[in-house]
Design an enzyme around this catalytic site. Sequence first.
Site, PDB file in Angstrom:
ATOM      1  NE  ARG A 226      -4.188  -1.658   0.246  1.00 23.93           N
ATOM      2  CZ  ARG A 226      -4.276  -2.710  -0.546  1.00 23.93           C
ATOM      3  NH1 ARG A 226      -3.348  -2.964  -1.453  1.00 23.93           N
ATOM      4  NH2 ARG A 226      -5.315  -3.528  -0.450  1.00 23.93           N
ATOM      5  CG  HIS A 274      -3.310  -1.285  -6.665  1.00 26.57           C
ATOM      6  ND1 HIS A 274      -3.629  -0.570  -5.547  1.00 26.57           N
ATOM      7  CD2 HIS A 274      -3.326  -2.584  -6.271  1.00 26.57           C
ATOM      8  CE1 HIS A 274      -3.847  -1.389  -4.531  1.00 26.57           C
ATOM      9  NE2 HIS A 274      -3.668  -2.635  -4.963  1.00 26.57           N
TER      10      HIS A 274
HETATM   11  P1  NDP Z   1      -0.795 -10.491   5.691  1.00 29.35           P
HETATM   12  O1  NDP Z   1      -1.795  -9.705   6.434  1.00 29.35           O
HETATM   13  O2  NDP Z   1      -1.023 -11.955   5.501  1.00 29.35           O
HETATM   14  O3  NDP Z   1       0.627 -10.374   6.424  1.00 29.35           O
HETATM   15  C1  NDP Z   1       1.170  -9.182   6.854  1.00 29.35           C
HETATM   16  C2  NDP Z   1       2.640  -9.373   7.211  1.00 29.35           C
HETATM   17  O4  NDP Z   1       3.182  -8.128   7.642  1.00 29.35           O
HETATM   18  C3  NDP Z   1       2.838 -10.369   8.357  1.00 29.35           C
HETATM   19  O5  NDP Z   1       4.006 -11.116   8.151  1.00 29.35           O
HETATM   20  C4  NDP Z   1       3.010  -9.448   9.562  1.00 29.35           C
HETATM   21  O6  NDP Z   1       3.813  -9.999  10.571  1.00 29.35           O
HETATM   22  C5  NDP Z   1       3.738  -8.282   8.932  1.00 29.35           C
HETATM   23  N1  NDP Z   1       3.532  -7.061   9.708  1.00 29.35           N
HETATM   24  C6  NDP Z   1       2.356  -6.428   9.967  1.00 29.35           C
HETATM   25  N2  NDP Z   1       2.585  -5.341  10.737  1.00 29.35           N
HETATM   26  C7  NDP Z   1       3.927  -5.301  10.958  1.00 29.35           C
HETATM   27  C8  NDP Z   1       4.780  -4.431  11.684  1.00 29.35           C
HETATM   28  N3  NDP Z   1       4.291  -3.373  12.332  1.00 29.35           N
HETATM   29  N4  NDP Z   1       6.104  -4.701  11.720  1.00 29.35           N
HETATM   30  C9  NDP Z   1       6.604  -5.777  11.075  1.00 29.35           C
HETATM   31  N5  NDP Z   1       5.849  -6.650  10.362  1.00 29.35           N
HETATM   32  C10 NDP Z   1       4.531  -6.401  10.313  1.00 29.35           C
HETATM   33  O7  NDP Z   1      -0.549  -9.768   4.319  1.00 29.35           O
HETATM   34  P2  NDP Z   1      -0.377 -10.417   2.836  1.00 29.35           P
HETATM   35  O8  NDP Z   1       0.958 -11.033   2.714  1.00 29.35           O
HETATM   36  O9  NDP Z   1      -1.557 -11.247   2.483  1.00 29.35           O
HETATM   37  O10 NDP Z   1      -0.474  -9.117   1.928  1.00 29.35           O
HETATM   38  C11 NDP Z   1       0.371  -8.008   2.118  1.00 29.35           C
HETATM   39  C12 NDP Z   1      -0.286  -6.794   1.529  1.00 29.35           C
HETATM   40  O11 NDP Z   1      -0.241  -6.843   0.104  1.00 29.35           O
HETATM   41  C13 NDP Z   1      -1.784  -6.628   1.783  1.00 29.35           C
HETATM   42  O12 NDP Z   1      -2.038  -6.126   3.057  1.00 29.35           O
HETATM   43  C14 NDP Z   1      -2.210  -5.686   0.705  1.00 29.35           C
HETATM   44  O13 NDP Z   1      -2.134  -4.372   1.194  1.00 29.35           O
HETATM   45  C15 NDP Z   1      -1.181  -5.911  -0.378  1.00 29.35           C
HETATM   46  N6  NDP Z   1      -1.769  -6.406  -1.620  1.00 29.35           N
HETATM   47  C16 NDP Z   1      -1.442  -5.739  -2.779  1.00 29.35           C
HETATM   48  C17 NDP Z   1      -1.914  -6.176  -4.001  1.00 29.35           C
HETATM   49  C18 NDP Z   1      -1.497  -5.516  -5.262  1.00 29.35           C
HETATM   50  O14 NDP Z   1      -2.026  -5.851  -6.320  1.00 29.35           O
HETATM   51  N7  NDP Z   1      -0.555  -4.597  -5.229  1.00 29.35           N
HETATM   52  C19 NDP Z   1      -2.818  -7.352  -4.091  1.00 29.35           C
HETATM   53  C20 NDP Z   1      -3.069  -7.987  -2.829  1.00 29.35           C
HETATM   54  C21 NDP Z   1      -2.565  -7.522  -1.638  1.00 29.35           C
HETATM   55  P3  NDP Z   1       3.369 -11.349  11.384  1.00 29.35           P
HETATM   56  O15 NDP Z   1       3.525 -12.459  10.380  1.00 29.35           O
HETATM   57  O16 NDP Z   1       4.392 -11.426  12.461  1.00 29.35           O
HETATM   58  O17 NDP Z   1       1.955 -11.113  11.819  1.00 29.35           O
END
Ligand code: NDP
Length: 311
Positions: A226, A274
């Site tokens: 994002r 995007h």
């Molecule tokens: P998830 O919600 O499955 O995972 C998020 C990851 O980020 C987890 O590993 C989490 O850690 C980590 N995280 C969250 N907050 C923090 C923090 N403060 N510090 C360190 N690590 C953190 O996300 P996805 O992998 O499914 O997707 C990632 C993003 O991709 C989505 O949220 C979306 O915004 C984006 N997206 C973009 C698309 C595009 O076309 N460009 C399409 C689909 C999604 P932990 O594992 O420890 O909880």
Amino acid sequence: MTDTLVFYSKPDPFELWRDALSPLLGDSVRIERADEVTDPDTVRYALVWMPPEGFFARFPNLELVINLGAGVDRLVARNDLPDVPVTRLSDPEMARMMAGFVLFSVLRHSRDIPHFEAAQVRREWAYRHPRAATEISVAVLGLGELGALAATEIARQGYQTHGWATGPKDLPGVTVHHGDEALAPLLSMADIVVCMLPLTPGTRGRLDAATFAAMKPGAAFVNVSRGEVVDEAAMIAALGSGHLSGATLDVFASEPLSPESPLWTLPGVLITPHLASVALPASAAPQIAANILAIRKGLPLANSVSRVRGY
Ligand code: NDP
């Protein structure tokens, strides 16, 4: 009794989703487009991508909201989201599509493609000796459903692969770092930094000027999560000064990206609108149907979103 699943998404075609879901849900769930709902009181499930303000108020008997995508930031930030379970897509095909895009971005920078594209415009044979993947380190920030697969695919290509999350994780070929204090040291040694963090109150603006300053001089930056996770002005400054050698950017603080943005013309920057990954009806419909059938039977849901965490 027939329940209704209401569908709302501007980019996703209703007919494809209806045709993928109908055989899985059977006759007891009617699937209707938001603007064609016959009886709002029968709507118990909503499959939505960025519905307009006031959308949920029309459906007083909602029991489940399903986000038609992986990123839930816009949904969970709403004031009008009803107090019912929220799930999101966790689709292996979506993860594969994302991993492919991330791998392309890593290859683009590690194989110096921006250098050759610029040289081609000048009709110049600008040989630059390739570096081995094993000499190049990549840091993937966020190791969720999408980030974890992308990181393991990068590792499979032989890159020194590191990841960052809130806690420890075991991913083949990936050295996992966690916690705030681990970020700057990780960034200081990465040749390519890939942002796959969800947008939450804790990550909004997290990649700020100090973060970009901590990156290795000449590093490349990839953002597929994002735009608001990044301080865009700080990123533009880091690219403009040459501290960053380039970027592959699929997401922006404001979309569509304004024609006035300096990002369009900064050297080494690739802009895509995007689309790193999208939800695919054939592979995502079964998990949506399974959650609807589960809630009808009072069974636990898969891919639940934590409103407290924001992802
Ligand atoms: P998830 O919600 O499955 O995972 C998020 C990851 O980020 C987890 O590993 C989490 O850690 C980590 N995280 C969250 N907050 C923090 C923090 N403060 N510090 C360190 N690590 C953190 O996300 P996805 O992998 O499914 O997707 C990632 C993003 O991709 C989505 O949220 C979306 O915004 C984006 N997206 C973009 C698309 C595009 O076309 N460009 C399409 C689909 C999604 P932990 O594992 O420890 O909880």
